[in-house]
Design a protein around this motif. Sequence first.
Motif, mmCIF file in Angstrom:
data_model
loop_
_atom_site.group_PDB
_atom_site.id
_atom_site.type_symbol
_atom_site.label_atom_id
_atom_site.label_comp_id
_atom_site.label_asym_id
_atom_site.label_seq_id
_atom_site.Cartn_x
_atom_site.Cartn_y
_atom_site.Cartn_z
ATOM 1 N N GLY A 48 0.817 -1.274 -0.145
ATOM 2 C CA GLY A 48 0.026 0.146 0.017
ATOM 3 C C GLY A 48 0.805 1.102 0.215
ATOM 4 O O GLY A 48 2.116 1.355 0.325
ATOM 5 N N ASP A 61 -5.312 6.590 0.792
ATOM 6 C CA ASP A 61 -4.862 5.353 1.097
ATOM 7 C C ASP A 61 -5.041 4.626 0.000
ATOM 8 O O ASP A 61 -6.434 4.423 -0.413
ATOM 9 N N ARG A 63 -4.406 0.573 -1.841
ATOM 10 C CA ARG A 63 -3.600 -0.628 -1.494
ATOM 11 C C ARG A 63 -4.370 -1.798 -2.193
ATOM 12 O O ARG A 63 -5.355 -1.804 -2.693
ATOM 13 N N TYR A 65 -4.150 -6.305 -2.290
ATOM 14 C CA TYR A 65 -4.085 -7.484 -1.684
ATOM 15 C C TYR A 65 -3.965 -8.682 -2.485
ATOM 16 O O TYR A 65 -4.632 -8.703 -3.782
ATOM 17 N N LYS A 170 5.348 -0.129 7.989
ATOM 18 C CA LYS A 170 5.413 0.985 7.037
ATOM 19 C C LYS A 170 6.769 1.765 7.069
ATOM 20 O O LYS A 170 7.632 1.830 8.042
#
Length: 173
Positions: A48, A61, A63, A65, A170
């Motif tokens: 992300g 944000d 991201r 998966y 992060k």
Amino acid sequence: MKKTLIGLLGAGCMILFAGAPATAIDLYGFGSYWDKGDADGKWGYGIGLSLPVLTEHVRLDGRVYFFEDSTLGRDDELTLIPFDLGVQVHLAPDAAFNPYALGGLSFIYADADRSNVDSSFGAYLGGGLEWAPFAIIKLYGEVVYRFQELDGGNDGDIDVSGYTGNAGVKIYF
């Protein structure tokens, strides 16, 4: 003239050193577990990126998966790749422990081995906690709930709503 130049230079230095640090871009990787409705729960991973928006408290944000081989009830394997775009709202962005809420829209690419399954849009809500033990490293954990159904053709809808737990690292710069 010399005094004015020295005064301006001194004022500029004071502004540079007294200002708040620039907000950072977060680049992160994580492990994930998704407990889905009609398909079995599965471990996966993701990456992300988040960017500050107007203030340190609000971040855009994005991201993606990766979840492979979730078993459907009829001896079928389902691959799911969610793409999320949302907002994080941080309560204490400069603190060592930073709780936050997140939510947004999701597009799930779906592919089944034996069934006709269509990809679809959905939404998610959740919350998490960041811990910043080092200068450019944050550790985090979060829980997210997805609201999502996939069109399974003649077999009916496939409910993939459920909780997702994420934990990762992060790097912010």
